[in-house]
Design an enzyme around this catalytic site. Structure first.
Site, PDB file in Angstrom:
ATOM      1  CG  HIS A 154      -3.886   1.550   6.403  1.00  0.00           C
ATOM      2  ND1 HIS A 154      -5.647   1.900   6.347  1.00  0.00           N
ATOM      3  CD2 HIS A 154      -3.800   0.311   5.398  1.00  0.00           C
ATOM      4  CE1 HIS A 154      -5.608   0.944   5.805  1.00  0.00           C
ATOM      5  NE2 HIS A 154      -4.809  -0.091   4.896  1.00  0.00           N
ATOM      6  CD  GLU A 181      -3.164  -1.316   2.031  1.00  0.00           C
ATOM      7  OE1 GLU A 181      -4.466  -1.387   0.931  1.00  0.00           O
ATOM      8  OE2 GLU A 181      -2.670  -1.717   3.127  1.00  0.00           O
ATOM      9  CG  HIS A 193      -7.130  -3.332   7.385  1.00  0.00           C
ATOM     10  ND1 HIS A 193      -6.675  -4.242   7.037  1.00  0.00           N
ATOM     11  CD2 HIS A 193      -7.041  -2.316   6.324  1.00  0.00           C
ATOM     12  CE1 HIS A 193      -6.252  -4.174   5.701  1.00  0.00           C
ATOM     13  NE2 HIS A 193      -6.184  -2.890   5.268  1.00  0.00           N
ATOM     14  CG  HIS A 212      -8.649  -0.597   2.956  1.00  0.00           C
ATOM     15  ND1 HIS A 212      -8.341   0.092   2.032  1.00  0.00           N
ATOM     16  CD2 HIS A 212      -7.971  -1.267   3.606  1.00  0.00           C
ATOM     17  CE1 HIS A 212      -6.722  -0.561   1.761  1.00  0.00           C
ATOM     18  NE2 HIS A 212      -6.693  -1.526   2.951  1.00  0.00           N
TER      19      HIS A 212
END
Ligand SMILES: [Zn+2]
Length: 202
Positions: A95, A76, A97, A158
């Site tokens: 980032h 990513e 999840h 996402h």
């Protein structure tokens, strides 16, 4: 900041985030951009967070050229570099999840400002950036505007993205984002959550 110190910070925050269950398996990625040197220090792709060492951390340019590290950088990375290009300053990105926040991202549902911590640590309510494929430049492009208004946002279907002038502040935003999502989910199951508003003096 030197690259060696940046690598240590990236590793520390990545392992902390993993232990806090903000990411499962090898998902999620953490980076720090050193603007003056044009170096992005970022977690590698598909390495177990608890086995990860400082030597595993990747260093790339904003254009994606690999400068250091034995592995591929996180898949990513284009999202991270695209966001940094918009800011043109040293920043950090976390980032994840994280499950409660990602549940709202999957539903495309914003989280209103319901807790007093949301203003200082997130900047207000939590918006959902539009969907773009994982690993795409487009994902960075659609996410960057949301990070100019807030310190964190959801990525549709996402996960989450948090930004800070340093890694600790990006990390704490991701913690408060998940906390707000969890409490909002509980509150909705208990009754009708009351949103903070200027009329209430909050
Ligand atoms: Zn992801």
């Amino acid at each position: 900041m030197k690259v060696a110190e940046a690598k240590e910070q990236v590793l520390e925050i990545a392992q902390k985030a993993y232990r806090e269950k903000l990411m499962a398996g090898t998902s999620g990625n953490i980076s720090l951009y050193l603007h003056e040197e044009n170096k992005v220090v970022i977690t590698p792709s598909s390495i177990d967070y608890l086995q990860m060492t400082v030597e595993d951390i990747s260093v790339i340019t904003l254009e994606g050229e690999i400068l250091e590290g034995p592995h591929q950088p996180s898949s990513e990375w284009p999202m991270h570099t695209e966001i940094y290009k918009e800011f043109q300053e040293s920043y950090a990105l976390v980032h994840t999840h994280s499950p409660y926040a990602t549940a709202f991202a999957v539903c495309g549902e914003e989280i209103p400002e319901i807790l007093i911590e949301m203003k200082p640590f997130i900047g207000g309510d939590i918006k959902v950036a539009p969907f773009a494929p994982a690993g795409s430049v487009e994902l960075g492009k659609v996410t960057a505007p949301y990070l100019k208004e807030r310190k964190a946002c959801l990525l549709a279907n996402h996960g989450t993205m948090s930004i800070g002038k340093d890694l600790s502040s990006a990390y704490i935003s991701s913690i408060y984002l998940e906390d707000a999502a969890k409490i909002y989910a509980f509150a909705k199951s208990v009754g009708k959550p009351i949103v903070l508003s200027s009329e209430r003096g909050e």
